[in-house]
Write a protein that holds these residues in place. Structure first.
Motif, mmCIF file in Angstrom:
data_model
loop_
_atom_site.group_PDB
_atom_site.id
_atom_site.type_symbol
_atom_site.label_atom_id
_atom_site.label_comp_id
_atom_site.label_asym_id
_atom_site.label_seq_id
_atom_site.Cartn_x
_atom_site.Cartn_y
_atom_site.Cartn_z
ATOM 1 N N HIS A 17 0.819 -1.212 0.000
ATOM 2 C CA HIS A 17 0.000 0.000 0.000
ATOM 3 C C HIS A 17 0.857 1.269 0.000
ATOM 4 O O HIS A 17 0.374 2.348 -0.325
ATOM 5 C CB HIS A 17 -1.026 -0.005 1.142
ATOM 6 C CG HIS A 17 -0.443 0.110 2.509
ATOM 7 N ND1 HIS A 17 -0.117 1.299 3.087
ATOM 8 C CD2 HIS A 17 -0.143 -0.846 3.418
ATOM 9 C CE1 HIS A 17 0.364 1.089 4.297
ATOM 10 N NE2 HIS A 17 0.364 -0.199 4.517
ATOM 11 N N ASP A 18 2.149 1.151 0.340
ATOM 12 C CA ASP A 18 3.055 2.305 0.224
ATOM 13 C C ASP A 18 3.393 2.578 -1.240
ATOM 14 O O ASP A 18 3.657 3.728 -1.617
ATOM 15 C CB ASP A 18 4.365 2.045 0.987
ATOM 16 C CG ASP A 18 4.151 1.941 2.489
ATOM 17 O OD1 ASP A 18 3.196 2.556 3.001
ATOM 18 O OD2 ASP A 18 4.939 1.228 3.141
ATOM 19 N N LEU A 19 3.397 1.536 -2.054
ATOM 20 C CA LEU A 19 3.745 1.663 -3.470
ATOM 21 C C LEU A 19 2.526 1.928 -4.348
ATOM 22 O O LEU A 19 2.617 2.658 -5.333
ATOM 23 C CB LEU A 19 4.450 0.394 -3.957
ATOM 24 C CG LEU A 19 5.723 0.016 -3.209
ATOM 25 C CD1 LEU A 19 6.217 -1.360 -3.654
ATOM 26 C CD2 LEU A 19 6.789 1.077 -3.412
ATOM 27 N N ILE A 20 1.403 1.317 -3.994
ATOM 28 C CA ILE A 20 0.178 1.452 -4.792
ATOM 29 C C ILE A 20 -0.942 1.927 -3.869
ATOM 30 O O ILE A 20 -1.406 1.166 -3.010
ATOM 31 C CB ILE A 20 -0.216 0.111 -5.445
ATOM 32 C CG1 ILE A 20 0.942 -0.428 -6.278
ATOM 33 C CG2 ILE A 20 -1.487 0.265 -6.270
ATOM 34 C CD1 ILE A 20 0.759 -1.853 -6.738
ATOM 35 N N PRO A 21 -1.374 3.183 -4.026
ATOM 36 C CA PRO A 21 -2.449 3.690 -3.165
ATOM 37 C C PRO A 21 -3.713 2.835 -3.281
ATOM 38 O O PRO A 21 -4.114 2.434 -4.365
ATOM 39 C CB PRO A 21 -2.705 5.101 -3.706
ATOM 40 C CG PRO A 21 -1.452 5.465 -4.431
ATOM 41 C CD PRO A 21 -0.897 4.191 -4.974
ATOM 42 N N VAL A 61 0.408 -6.043 2.754
ATOM 43 C CA VAL A 61 0.942 -7.402 2.815
ATOM 44 C C VAL A 61 1.353 -7.730 4.249
ATOM 45 O O VAL A 61 1.187 -8.854 4.719
ATOM 46 C CB VAL A 61 2.134 -7.563 1.840
ATOM 47 C CG1 VAL A 61 2.766 -8.933 1.970
ATOM 48 C CG2 VAL A 61 1.670 -7.318 0.417
ATOM 49 N N LYS A 62 1.853 -6.742 4.961
ATOM 50 C CA LYS A 62 2.257 -6.970 6.355
ATOM 51 C C LYS A 62 1.051 -7.370 7.205
ATOM 52 O O LYS A 62 1.144 -8.266 8.047
ATOM 53 C CB LYS A 62 2.932 -5.727 6.920
ATOM 54 C CG LYS A 62 4.267 -5.442 6.274
ATOM 55 C CD LYS A 62 4.890 -4.165 6.801
ATOM 56 C CE LYS A 62 6.169 -3.866 6.036
ATOM 57 N NZ LYS A 62 6.791 -2.627 6.479
ATOM 58 N N ASP A 63 -0.087 -6.717 6.972
ATOM 59 C CA ASP A 63 -1.295 -7.086 7.709
ATOM 60 C C ASP A 63 -1.753 -8.494 7.346
ATOM 61 O O ASP A 63 -2.229 -9.236 8.200
ATOM 62 C CB ASP A 63 -2.431 -6.090 7.435
ATOM 63 C CG ASP A 63 -2.172 -4.734 8.070
ATOM 64 O OD1 ASP A 63 -1.278 -4.632 8.945
ATOM 65 O OD2 ASP A 63 -2.862 -3.769 7.669
#
Length: 137
Positions: free
Chosen positions: A87-91, A96-98
């Motif tokens: 989500h840091d790369l693609i708004p 993935v961490k969650d």
């Protein structure tokens, strides 16, 4: 990641009751795939004790399944801490961490008796006996 997933799908774990009366094999989701009872279980135990042994073995297998999943996903979790999340790369993308945190979290257990007041009359019996029809007669 695909290799880890296929390895997890073919993995089974085993849980045993403390009294060794019950053995449960489950998949890594914690779902039992085989249950074995000691041949002397019905001679050496009561139904209530045997039920507790089954529950204990199922819970032990679920714990083993959780540990197997954590071990298999551990390399990805450590890598995930070092790289930017999706989500840091693609708004708007999921984290993935969650996802990995949810995979390694133990499943929620639910109490088998969901009635608010177990002493209440069983509704099925109430309607089966049709006593509600004779109230004002």
């Amino acid at each position: 990641m695909g290799e880890v997933q296929s390895r997890l799908m073919s993995t089974t774990v085993t849980g045993r009751s403390a009294d060794s009366m019950v053995t449960v094999d489950s998949n890594v989701a914690g779902i039992p795939v085989d249950v074995r009872l000691d041949p002397a279980a019905f001679k050496r135990s009561t139904p209530d004790n045997l039920a507790r042994s089954v529950l204990e073995a199922v819970q032990a297998a679920a714990q083993q399944a959780n540990e197997a999943t954590q071990q298999a996903t551990a390399p990805f979790q450590s890598m995930a801490a070092e790289v930017p999340d999706l989500h840091d790369l693609i708004p708007g993308a999921p984290s993935v961490k969650d996802l990995f945190a949810n995979l390694s979290a133990p499943p929620a257990t639910e109490h088998p008796d969901t009635r608010l007041d177990p002493s209440e009359e069983d509704e099925d019996e109430y309607y089966r006996s049709r006593s509600y029809l004779n109230r004002d007669r």
